[in-house]
Scaffold this motif. Structure first.
Motif, short mmCIF file in Angstrom:
data_model
loop_
_atom_site.label_atom_id
_atom_site.label_comp_id
_atom_site.label_asym_id
_atom_site.label_seq_id
_atom_site.Cartn_x
_atom_site.Cartn_y
_atom_site.Cartn_z
N THR A 202 0.82 -1.22 0.00
CA THR A 202 0.00 0.00 0.00
C THR A 202 0.86 1.27 0.00
O THR A 202 0.32 2.38 0.01
N ASP A 203 2.17 1.12 -0.01
CA ASP A 203 3.11 2.27 -0.07
C ASP A 203 3.44 2.48 -1.55
O ASP A 203 4.38 1.89 -2.07
N VAL A 204 2.64 3.31 -2.22
CA VAL A 204 2.66 3.32 -3.69
C VAL A 204 3.42 4.52 -4.27
O VAL A 204 3.57 5.56 -3.63
N VAL B 261 12.90 17.13 -0.78
CA VAL B 261 11.72 17.19 -1.67
C VAL B 261 10.80 15.98 -1.50
O VAL B 261 11.25 14.84 -1.60
N ASP B 262 9.53 16.26 -1.26
CA ASP B 262 8.50 15.22 -1.38
C ASP B 262 7.57 15.68 -2.50
O ASP B 262 6.79 16.63 -2.33
N PRO B 263 7.64 15.04 -3.67
CA PRO B 263 6.85 15.54 -4.82
C PRO B 263 5.36 15.45 -4.59
O PRO B 263 4.60 16.30 -5.05
N ILE B 264 4.92 14.37 -3.91
CA ILE B 264 3.51 14.28 -3.49
C ILE B 264 3.51 13.72 -2.08
O ILE B 264 3.79 12.54 -1.87
N ASP B 265 3.19 14.55 -1.10
CA ASP B 265 2.99 14.02 0.24
C ASP B 265 1.49 13.80 0.40
O ASP B 265 0.70 14.74 0.31
N GLY B 266 1.14 12.53 0.62
CA GLY B 266 -0.27 12.15 0.58
C GLY B 266 -0.57 11.46 -0.73
O GLY B 266 -1.62 11.69 -1.36
N THR C 181 -2.93 12.89 13.40
CA THR C 181 -1.88 11.88 13.41
C THR C 181 -1.85 11.17 12.07
O THR C 181 -2.65 11.45 11.18
N GLY C 182 -0.88 10.29 11.91
CA GLY C 182 -0.78 9.50 10.68
C GLY C 182 -0.31 8.11 11.03
O GLY C 182 0.18 7.87 12.15
N PHE C 183 -0.45 7.21 10.07
CA PHE C 183 -0.09 5.80 10.29
C PHE C 183 0.90 5.36 9.23
O PHE C 183 0.84 5.79 8.08
N GLY C 184 1.81 4.47 9.62
CA GLY C 184 2.80 3.96 8.68
C GLY C 184 2.18 2.98 7.69
O GLY C 184 0.98 2.72 7.72
N SER D 83 -1.64 13.41 4.97
CA SER D 83 -0.40 14.07 4.51
C SER D 83 0.27 14.69 5.73
O SER D 83 -0.27 15.62 6.34
N ALA D 84 1.45 14.19 6.04
CA ALA D 84 2.18 14.70 7.21
C ALA D 84 2.52 16.19 7.04
O ALA D 84 2.43 16.98 7.98
N ALA D 85 2.91 16.55 5.81
CA ALA D 85 3.27 17.96 5.55
C ALA D 85 2.08 18.87 5.82
O ALA D 85 2.23 19.93 6.46
#
Ligand code: IPD
Ligand code: CA
Length: 266
Positions: A40-42, A85-90, A157-160, A188-190
């Motif tokens: 699921t980490d795509v 750089v994170d090009p897409i966070d989320g 919060t967020g989940f791994g 999205s953490a950002a």
């Protein structure tokens, strides 16, 4: 001398341009290009296209700088400046066409984050901040919400991506829920860090973020008046990132330590 405000301007321009590519270039049938730490980490074709654009723009404007990107890894430089750089966070939100995703660009000088931009084009928002210069959303200065106490706190919060870590994160949330106003998981953490910065939530915590998730947003939250750190005086890191106004930070810190939020085991 690198001027943080100029670096923030450039980060914003590049993040906005990448955001336009991501909005207008998103194929209707967008699929998964590859997976990383779990199924699921795509990664989508648009993550790589946006990072390519960002790297090209940085190389053009500042050829001596280093770049560290979520998809393309590290590229050395000679100037002491590193773009994170994170090009897409989320990315999962982007894949599902949910609007809470962002392009996140932090700028470090000799290892210290001095500027950042987080562009969320589907929300019509761009956040910026630079060291000593405050935090801004669409040109308006932003600040954290005043302290509400733990029971009044709205906590993001967020989940791994890995099942074992999520199991533990679920238990932490179960322990926290009765003690706070409510929990939000936007994806999205950002943007979670920017939500602390502009007072849309009182606090954010997460175990497992990478430096590109928190670089720009962490600076923006700090410049808006948040304490951004890990547990027991440590810096914010993959082990734990917690952001909130000072009093809420202290209260939430103690509860999260008690719940073992920086552990994966029981
Ligand atoms: C993820 C998002 C998510 C957070 C994860 C991150 P990605 O980044 O920020 O909210 O919970 O820890 O990995 O994979 O969408 O770039
Ligand atoms: Ca990310």
């Amino acid at each position: 001398m690198e001027e943080p405000s100029k670096l923030a301007d450039l980060a914003r321009e590049i993040a906005e341009e990448a955001g336009r590519l991501l909005v207008h270039g998103r194929p209707g049938d967008l699929g998964v290009l590859s997976t990383k730490s779990s199924p699921t980490d795509v990664v989508t074709e648009m993550d790589t296209a946006a990072e390519r654009l960002i790297r090209d723009r940085i190389a053009l404007a500042r050829p001596g700088d280093a770049v560290l990107g979520e998809e393309g890894g590290g590229q050395a430089g000679s100037s002491g400046v590193t773009w994170v750089v994170d090009p897409i966070d989320g990315t999962v939100n982007y894949l599902y066409d949910l609007p809470a995703w962002a392009v996140s660009i932090g700028v470090e000088v000799d290892g210290v984050t001095v500027a950042g931009a987080v562009a969320a084009p589907r929300l019509g928002e761009v956040y910026t901040g630079w060291l000593g210069g405050g935090a801004w959303c669409n040109g308006r200065q932003i600040a954290v919400r005043s302290d509400t106490g733990l029971a009044g706190a709205l906590v993001a919060t967020g989940f791994g991506y890995q099942a074992a870590r999520r199991d533990r994160q679920g238990a932490v949330v179960a322990g926290l829920l009765p003690r706070v106003r409510d929990i939000r998981r936007a994806g999205s953490a950002a943007l979670d860090l920017c939500s602390v910065a502009c007072g849309r939530v009182d606090a954010y915590f997460e175990r497992g973020t990478q430096v590109w998730d928190r670089s720009a947003g962490g600076l923006i939250a700090a410049e808006a008046g948040a304490t951004v750190a890990g547990f027991r005086g440590a810096q914010a890191s993959e082990a734990m990132t917690l952001a909130a106004s000072a009093a809420t930070f202290g209260l939430l810190h103690d509860v999260l330590v008690e719940l073992g939020a920086d552990r994966d085991d029981y």
